[in-house]
Design a protein around this motif. Sequence first.
Motif, PDB file in Angstrom:
ATOM      1  N   PRO A 165      25.593   6.397 -17.495  1.00 48.15           N
ATOM      2  CA  PRO A 165      25.718   5.078 -18.134  1.00 48.15           C
ATOM      3  C   PRO A 165      26.842   5.067 -19.162  1.00 48.15           C
ATOM      4  O   PRO A 165      27.186   6.112 -19.726  1.00 48.15           O
ATOM      5  CB  PRO A 165      24.359   4.895 -18.811  1.00 48.15           C
ATOM      6  N   ARG A 166      27.376   3.870 -19.413  1.00 48.27           N
ATOM      7  CA  ARG A 166      28.489   3.777 -20.374  1.00 48.27           C
ATOM      8  C   ARG A 166      28.097   3.044 -21.639  1.00 48.27           C
ATOM      9  O   ARG A 166      28.876   2.970 -22.587  1.00 48.27           O
ATOM     10  CB  ARG A 166      29.688   3.087 -19.732  1.00 48.27           C
ATOM     11  N   ILE A 217      20.258  11.736 -16.855  1.00 45.91           N
ATOM     12  CA  ILE A 217      21.014  10.658 -17.494  1.00 45.91           C
ATOM     13  C   ILE A 217      22.135  11.310 -18.282  1.00 45.91           C
ATOM     14  O   ILE A 217      21.929  11.866 -19.364  1.00 45.91           O
ATOM     15  CB  ILE A 217      20.096   9.799 -18.383  1.00 45.91           C
ATOM     16  N   ALA A 269      18.938   2.818 -16.631  1.00 39.87           N
ATOM     17  CA  ALA A 269      18.726   4.141 -16.038  1.00 39.87           C
ATOM     18  C   ALA A 269      17.301   4.606 -16.295  1.00 39.87           C
ATOM     19  O   ALA A 269      16.663   5.202 -15.425  1.00 39.87           O
ATOM     20  CB  ALA A 269      19.730   5.140 -16.618  1.00 39.87           C
ATOM     21  N   ALA A 279      23.047   0.075 -20.012  1.00 39.32           N
ATOM     22  CA  ALA A 279      23.041   0.902 -18.796  1.00 39.32           C
ATOM     23  C   ALA A 279      22.077   2.075 -18.949  1.00 39.32           C
ATOM     24  O   ALA A 279      21.451   2.498 -17.974  1.00 39.32           O
ATOM     25  CB  ALA A 279      24.449   1.393 -18.495  1.00 39.32           C
ATOM     26  N   VAL A 280      21.946   2.601 -20.186  1.00 41.91           N
ATOM     27  CA  VAL A 280      20.976   3.689 -20.389  1.00 41.91           C
ATOM     28  C   VAL A 280      19.570   3.159 -20.153  1.00 41.91           C
ATOM     29  O   VAL A 280      18.750   3.778 -19.475  1.00 41.91           O
ATOM     30  CB  VAL A 280      21.092   4.285 -21.810  1.00 41.91           C
ATOM     31  N   CYS A 308      29.407   7.847 -22.978  1.00 42.05           N
ATOM     32  CA  CYS A 308      29.178   7.026 -24.190  1.00 42.05           C
ATOM     33  C   CYS A 308      29.919   7.693 -25.353  1.00 42.05           C
ATOM     34  O   CYS A 308      29.379   8.583 -26.026  1.00 42.05           O
ATOM     35  CB  CYS A 308      27.686   6.931 -24.482  1.00 42.05           C
TER      36      CYS A 308
END
Length: 460
Positions: free
Chosen positions: A38-39, A77, A47, A43-44, A82
């Motif tokens: 994830p970015r 993850i 996830a 997104a996290v 990030c």
Amino acid sequence: MAELAPPARAASSPVPPAPETIHGWGGGPGVRVRRLRPRDGAAVRAAISAARAPGAIARGMGRSYGDAAQLAEGLVIDMSGCTGFELDRDAGAVTAQAGVTVGALLAELVPAGWMVPVVPGTQHVSVGGAIASDIHGKNHRTAGTFGDHVSALGLLTAAGELLELTPDSADGMFAATVGGMGLTGVILWARIRLQRIGSPLLSVDTDRAAGLDDALALLSAPGGSHRVAWLDLIGPRPGRGIVTRAEHLDEAVGAPDRATVSSRVTVPAGWPAGALRPSTVGLFNELRYRRAPRRQRGHVEGLGAHLFPLDALAAWPRLYGRAGLLQYQFAVPAGAEPVLGSVIELLRTRRVPCFLAVLKDLGPAPGSPLSFPLAGWTLALDLPRAAPGIDDALRRCDELVAQAGGRVYLTKDARLAPAAVTAMYPRLAEWRAVRDRLDPDGRWRSDLALRTGLVAETRR
Ligand SMILES: Cc1cc2nc3c(=O)[nH]c(=O)nc-3n(C[C@H](O)[C@H](O)[C@H](O)COP(=O)(O)OP(=O)(O)OC[C@H]3O[C@@H](n4cnc5c(N)ncnc54)[C@H](O)[C@@H]3O)c2cc1C
């Protein structure tokens, strides 16, 4: 870190990516996982919502040696995308997303006169990984652990809740997350207090040590705050070594030096394991020992080159061949110094070669229940995974360490049994109680957690 705060509703779950093989820094065969990268916070969270059976674990730069940042057949993850951070010059603090590396921080902060107060022996660790392992540096006696300098962190729980945790929160969640090996949730960001420094240079005192006792005495002597001993455990006088004690220089003298290290050479994939053998390492150690000054004071060295020497050789675990290496890092309390010699002697007697040995002094134990340091000593030993009899020998070492009130470092581990972890980490039950509140369904799990019983296999 507003950009990391997830929206009230989670984004739709990402499509699980194709399986891939990953492993810890020590190498070896690895395990199959599905990895999401994830970015941002949304997104996290997405996830996390994808993290159904058999669970998930966060990963930073994968510099833990064993199986802490992986879950066979599970979801990983990967937070390395990030990478935002902001320096608050007035407060002397930086707020960083979890995937930012120590190296990226130093490259920006050191020229501005700031230092991350605790750095490990490599610049390639993430902020999230540094907190989850509550890492220590060569200056533990004076600076404590990384977690001691974190004034707040953002934790995304298994339920998708974003918590802001601070050290003074009475619920124990901050302390359980610092050193908690990713098993309380995903750290999204952290605010880290910085140290003011006058230059990117260190003044280094060097002494040759004739043996282990000598090294212990030199590490106990007054001097610089970054202290470490390299020990030769292959040569004819096991325990001889080189001790350095380094302090930040107040002013830049001479040419400015870089705060980070660029790797000049990469060990190629497929390097034959047989190339690394006691005879060749013995020769290298002999040269290293003889080239070191017997006694030198105030030698000026760049911060990066002194603190991260191994980063000059990229992918160096490949030197150990396909089976990889085990790093056995343990701590024993002050007064239990004979155990250091006993472990060295035991491995020698059992013919398990130690190709790199690093000794450091440690200050008082931090407040987090699973943190590694305790007031005394830590010895890190790099051992070939394929050495015959290594498992039995290390089991005996575990007993010696536990009997002395010491412990093995979880972030370096790939083989500890549950009973050993219980004996070495007396505050385990306290940590588990907080973790169970944060993750009642046991969604966060890693191969380390399952193997050592940190998290019960039956949860979920
Ligand atoms: C050459 C070398 C030298 C080292 N020297 C030292 C040293 O001097 N002192 C020391 O203490 N350690 C040292 N280490 C170990 C290293 O500092 C730790 O293993 C550190 O955790 C690695 O960070 P990482 O980003 O690679 O994390 P990973 O290896 O990817 O993960 C380590 C742990 O952190 C968790 N984690 C990672 N990111 C997050 C996140 N965002 N949220 C929640 N959990 C997360 C993972 O689940 C895992 O349990 C060294 C390692 C190497 C390779």
